[in-house]
Every structure is written in structure tokens, then in C-alpha cells.
Enzyme design. Structure first.
Site, mmCIF file in Angstrom:
data_model
loop_
_atom_site.group_PDB
_atom_site.id
_atom_site.type_symbol
_atom_site.label_atom_id
_atom_site.label_comp_id
_atom_site.label_asym_id
_atom_site.label_seq_id
_atom_site.Cartn_x
_atom_site.Cartn_y
_atom_site.Cartn_z
ATOM 1 N N ASP A 1 -10.670 -11.339 -15.105
ATOM 2 C CA ASP A 1 -11.772 -12.204 -15.544
ATOM 3 C C ASP A 1 -12.812 -11.396 -16.308
ATOM 4 O O ASP A 1 -13.357 -11.859 -17.317
ATOM 5 C CB ASP A 1 -12.452 -12.877 -14.347
ATOM 6 C CG ASP A 1 -11.535 -13.802 -13.573
ATOM 7 O OD1 ASP A 1 -10.554 -14.311 -14.152
ATOM 8 O OD2 ASP A 1 -11.795 -13.999 -12.369
ATOM 9 N N ASP B 1 -9.391 -13.303 -6.330
ATOM 10 C CA ASP B 1 -10.730 -12.905 -6.764
ATOM 11 C C ASP B 1 -11.354 -12.062 -5.666
ATOM 12 O O ASP B 1 -11.125 -12.306 -4.478
ATOM 13 C CB ASP B 1 -11.596 -14.134 -7.041
ATOM 14 C CG ASP B 1 -11.160 -14.902 -8.276
ATOM 15 O OD1 ASP B 1 -10.716 -14.253 -9.236
ATOM 16 O OD2 ASP B 1 -11.287 -16.134 -8.292
#
Length: 153
Positions: A135, A117
Site C-alpha cells: 500500500d 495489513d
């Protein structure tokens, strides 16, 4: 399935390319302020799912669970996608974005054991959990399907 294949491939490619840049240029836990008080680039690893769900579970079982669930969801979405009419562009985009995002994160789980991330959005001290291109694709696709459901399509 050409449209689906193209969108999925683009999402996975963009997701993996951006994560590769993070892996090369950002040591783990690095934070680079981009827009003060709102947006940072970071290097975080998520061993769990959204919001780090199951991040503390034993590694083997966690990995097996997430791989199996991802494959199951992708198969279910592909089956639903096949039933869409060719002019249902909105839902075709929604499904394709979700599949692309799911597969992008699956590549990380299989290859690295966690998901990379790097996007950190925040206001003051309130941070949204770090996320990535995959995402974002999943979220946009889900919102598209929700809007379609609300509109009765």
C-alpha cells in the site's frame, strides 16, 4: 525493462517478507504499541480494497473482481511505462512502485483471500486504516505521478 523488473521484485519481496513475519509472530487482531499515541504494529486482514471497499461483497465475486482489476491496471501501467523516455526516472519510479505494490497485494488475495495489513498510524483516537508495504509503494508511486503531472512532465 530491467529497472522496472528490479523495483517491482524488490517491492514484492519486501512486502511479502514483512507480511510473512506478521503471519508468523502476530496472531490475527494482535496490537503491539510501538510509539504511544502514534504508531502500532497490528495484524489485520482486508478482504476489500483501500479503506475496506467491497469487503462485505460475496467472496468469489469480490476476489474475481479484485484480481481482474489488478491485472488490468498492471497491464495498463506497463503499456504506459513502455512509452516513457529512458531519462524520465521520476515517472519510471512512480509506475514501478505502483506495479510492485499492486502485485504484492495480489499475491495475498490469491494466496490468502485477503490482504495482510500491519502498519497502524494514528493520533489519539483517530486511526488511519491499517496498511502494508505494498500500500505504501502504491501511495508513494501515485504521489510521484501526481507531482509529475502538476509539474507538467
Amino acid at each position: 525493462m530491467t529497472f522496472l523488473t528490479l523495483v517491482v521484485a524488490l517491492v514484492v519481496a519486501l512486502d511479502q517478507a514483512t507480511k510473512a513475519l506478521v503471519l508468523v509472530y502476530f496472531p490475527l487482531h494482535t496490537v503491539k504499541e510501538i510509539i504511544p499515541g502514534f504508531f502500532n504494529l497490528v495484524h489485520a486482514r482486508n478482504t476489500g480494497a483501500a479503506f475496506s471497499i467491497l469487503a462485505g461483497a460475496p467472496s468469489f465475486w469480490r476476489q474475481a473482481f479484485f484480481v481482474a482489476v489488478t491485472i488490468l491496471i498492471v497491464v495498463m501501467i506497463l503499456l504506459a511505462y513502455r512509452k516513457l523516455k529512458s531519462d524520465d526516472v521520476w515517472n519510471r519510479w512512480g509506475y514501478a512502485l505502483i506495479v510492485g505494490g499492486a502485485l504484492g497485494n495480489l499475491v495475498d488475495r490469491v494466496r490468502l483471500g485477503s490482504v495482510v495489513d500491519f502498519l497502524d498510524v494514528y493520533v489519539g483516537a483517530y486511526h488511519w486504516p491499517a496498511f502494508n508495504v505494498a500500500d505504501s509503494a502504491i501511495s508513494v508511486g501515485a504521489v510521484m505521478l501526481l507531482i509529475s503531472l502538476i509539474r507538467g512532465k
